[in-house]
Design a protein around this motif. Sequence first.
Motif, short mmCIF file in Angstrom:
data_model
loop_
_atom_site.label_atom_id
_atom_site.label_comp_id
_atom_site.label_asym_id
_atom_site.label_seq_id
_atom_site.Cartn_x
_atom_site.Cartn_y
_atom_site.Cartn_z
N ASN A 330 0.82 -1.21 0.00
CA ASN A 330 0.00 0.00 0.00
C ASN A 330 0.85 1.26 0.00
O ASN A 330 0.51 2.26 -0.64
N GLY A 331 1.97 1.23 0.74
CA GLY A 331 2.91 2.35 0.68
C GLY A 331 3.48 2.51 -0.70
O GLY A 331 3.63 3.63 -1.22
N GLU A 332 3.80 1.38 -1.35
CA GLU A 332 4.32 1.42 -2.71
C GLU A 332 3.30 2.03 -3.66
O GLU A 332 3.63 2.85 -4.53
N PHE A 333 2.05 1.62 -3.50
CA PHE A 333 0.96 2.20 -4.31
C PHE A 333 0.89 3.71 -4.10
O PHE A 333 0.85 4.49 -5.06
N ALA A 334 0.88 4.13 -2.84
CA ALA A 334 0.72 5.55 -2.53
C ALA A 334 1.88 6.38 -3.08
O ALA A 334 1.68 7.50 -3.57
N LEU A 335 3.10 5.85 -3.00
CA LEU A 335 4.25 6.60 -3.49
C LEU A 335 4.22 6.70 -5.01
O LEU A 335 4.53 7.76 -5.58
N ALA A 336 3.82 5.62 -5.68
CA ALA A 336 3.70 5.67 -7.14
C ALA A 336 2.60 6.63 -7.57
O ALA A 336 2.76 7.38 -8.55
N GLY A 343 1.79 17.85 -8.19
CA GLY A 343 1.33 19.18 -8.58
C GLY A 343 -0.14 19.30 -8.89
O GLY A 343 -0.64 20.39 -9.20
N GLN A 344 -0.87 18.20 -8.78
CA GLN A 344 -2.30 18.21 -9.10
C GLN A 344 -3.11 18.50 -7.83
O GLN A 344 -3.36 17.62 -7.02
N ASP A 345 -3.52 19.72 -7.66
CA ASP A 345 -4.36 20.07 -6.52
C ASP A 345 -5.74 19.44 -6.69
O ASP A 345 -6.27 19.40 -7.80
N GLY A 346 -6.31 18.99 -5.60
CA GLY A 346 -7.66 18.44 -5.67
C GLY A 346 -7.72 16.93 -5.66
O GLY A 346 -8.82 16.37 -5.70
N ILE A 347 -6.56 16.25 -5.59
CA ILE A 347 -6.55 14.79 -5.51
C ILE A 347 -5.93 14.38 -4.18
O ILE A 347 -4.81 14.80 -3.85
N HIS A 348 -6.65 13.58 -3.41
CA HIS A 348 -6.17 13.10 -2.11
C HIS A 348 -6.37 11.60 -2.03
O HIS A 348 -7.44 11.09 -2.40
N VAL A 349 -5.36 10.90 -1.53
CA VAL A 349 -5.32 9.43 -1.62
C VAL A 349 -5.03 8.82 -0.25
O VAL A 349 -4.22 9.34 0.52
N LEU A 350 -5.69 7.71 0.04
CA LEU A 350 -5.33 6.85 1.16
C LEU A 350 -5.25 5.41 0.64
O LEU A 350 -6.17 4.92 0.00
N ALA A 351 -4.12 4.77 0.93
CA ALA A 351 -3.96 3.34 0.62
C ALA A 351 -3.49 2.65 1.88
O ALA A 351 -2.49 3.06 2.48
N ALA A 352 -4.21 1.63 2.32
CA ALA A 352 -3.90 0.99 3.60
C ALA A 352 -4.37 -0.45 3.61
O ALA A 352 -5.28 -0.83 2.87
N ASP A 353 -3.73 -1.24 4.47
CA ASP A 353 -4.14 -2.62 4.67
C ASP A 353 -5.14 -2.65 5.82
O ASP A 353 -4.90 -2.08 6.88
N THR A 354 -6.26 -3.33 5.62
CA THR A 354 -7.32 -3.33 6.62
C THR A 354 -6.95 -4.04 7.92
O THR A 354 -7.67 -3.92 8.91
N ASP A 355 -5.83 -4.77 7.94
CA ASP A 355 -5.42 -5.39 9.20
C ASP A 355 -4.59 -4.45 10.06
O ASP A 355 -4.25 -4.78 11.20
N GLY A 356 -4.24 -3.29 9.52
CA GLY A 356 -3.49 -2.30 10.29
C GLY A 356 -1.99 -2.34 10.10
O GLY A 356 -1.28 -1.49 10.63
N SER A 360 6.40 -4.47 6.21
CA SER A 360 7.42 -4.76 7.22
C SER A 360 7.38 -3.84 8.43
O SER A 360 8.07 -4.12 9.42
N GLU A 361 6.62 -2.77 8.38
CA GLU A 361 6.68 -1.79 9.47
C GLU A 361 5.36 -1.77 10.26
O GLU A 361 4.56 -2.67 10.16
N ASP A 362 5.14 -0.69 11.05
CA ASP A 362 3.99 -0.67 11.95
C ASP A 362 2.88 0.26 11.48
O ASP A 362 1.97 0.58 12.25
N ASN A 363 2.93 0.71 10.24
CA ASN A 363 1.86 1.57 9.70
C ASN A 363 0.90 0.74 8.86
O ASN A 363 1.26 -0.32 8.31
N ALA A 364 -0.33 1.22 8.77
CA ALA A 364 -1.33 0.54 7.94
C ALA A 364 -1.15 0.89 6.46
O ALA A 364 -1.52 0.12 5.58
#
Length: 421
Positions: A330-336, A343-356, A360-364
């Motif tokens: 999900n982090g890889e998705f969000a970074l890509a 530079g595109q104002d008006g687009i906001h994204v959340l990508a996360a795993d539903t298990d939290g 490898s780390e402690d973020n969802a």
Amino acid sequence: MTISAPRDFLKSLFDAAVRAADPLTGIKSHLPEKPKGRTVVIGAGKGAAQMAQALESAWDGPLGGLVVTRYGYGCETRFTEIVEAAHPVPDAAGLAAARRLMEAVDRLTEDDLVIALICGGGSALLPAPPEGLTLDDEIALNEMLLASGAPISAMNVVRKHLSTIKGGRLAAATKARVVSLIVSDIPGDNPAHVASGPTVPDSSTRHEALEIIRQYGLQLPQAALDLLNSPRADAPRPDDPVFSRHEHHIIASAGVSLAAAAAEAKSRGITPAILSDAIEGESRDVALVHAAIAREVLGRNRPFSKPVVIVSGGETTVTLRAKGGKGGRNGEFALAVALAIDGQDGIHVLAADTDGIDGSEDNAGAFADGGTVKRLRAAGLDPRRLLDGNDSYSAFEAAGDLFETGPTGTNVNDFRAILIQ
């Protein structure tokens, strides 16, 4: 209508998706009849402890047993023992737990009932290498599969043919009736693929496993290849009489969770658009498609009109290109996506795993928007280089864009929401 706090809005959709996957609701709807004999609980997965807790609150009668979950994912239960082990790479604690689960069902009779609580993460939590292979071999196999870019369904075909507990073998080891209650993290919700199906067999073969190994260039130990080339690796088939009294139920899934997120968006005045609950593929490639749709909406009001929130689920994959990177799919998705909407104002994204937990780390997962890349560059970082190094966690930690929830108690896989306004 304009959402003034986009991240709060996106988080509310994630929360709605997780609530819809609460195992208690599904468990109450699928409680089996009480047996003449004992009721034994078994299970594995990142949400297995919470599933056991939910079952105990709904079950009227004696029960006991054992479930295995990831380190730090346990919770308080009255009758069910919670064992913690390593995920996503197996360890000795998981090996010992797998043996104990087999022992727990081995001496039961036809009058007894086994309730199996199965959810995502169970594959790694139940290492059980067959004779001739070791825990180290299973660890190496798991690491290769995780780095290969293979879809989860293909990974699990290989896993279940190199195991003494997966591929229905746990259920086949008992004379008791087995009722499996499953939280699906698999695109398409095939119950035999969740946690590599310890209690649910499927029709895949060792020959298919060998083809997957060839296709993805996996360098397995010779002992593993020898096993897969012999009938010893054959898993029990779905039509085996041993499964005739068993049943299984999907009690939560990505489709239900996305529908709940869409309903939450609609209640907040934003039109939702569900792309799919079964998206697979390389995370960065899936990200480019999502980003292209978002830009099209922003610039041309097609295929959806602004304001809109696009939601999708499934399970993407990451082919590791370098060592030392931190993060997950999900982090890889969000970074890509961040690179693609720079530079595109008006687009906001959340990508996360539903298990939290994402990788490898402690973020969802992570938030991203049209200013993410600018923030990274201001911090002296090269976002493209971080993506190429599979180091999304370092990127979003520096940008202040990590999304952290802690363990959620369920797992219906990836959740992606893109708000365009």
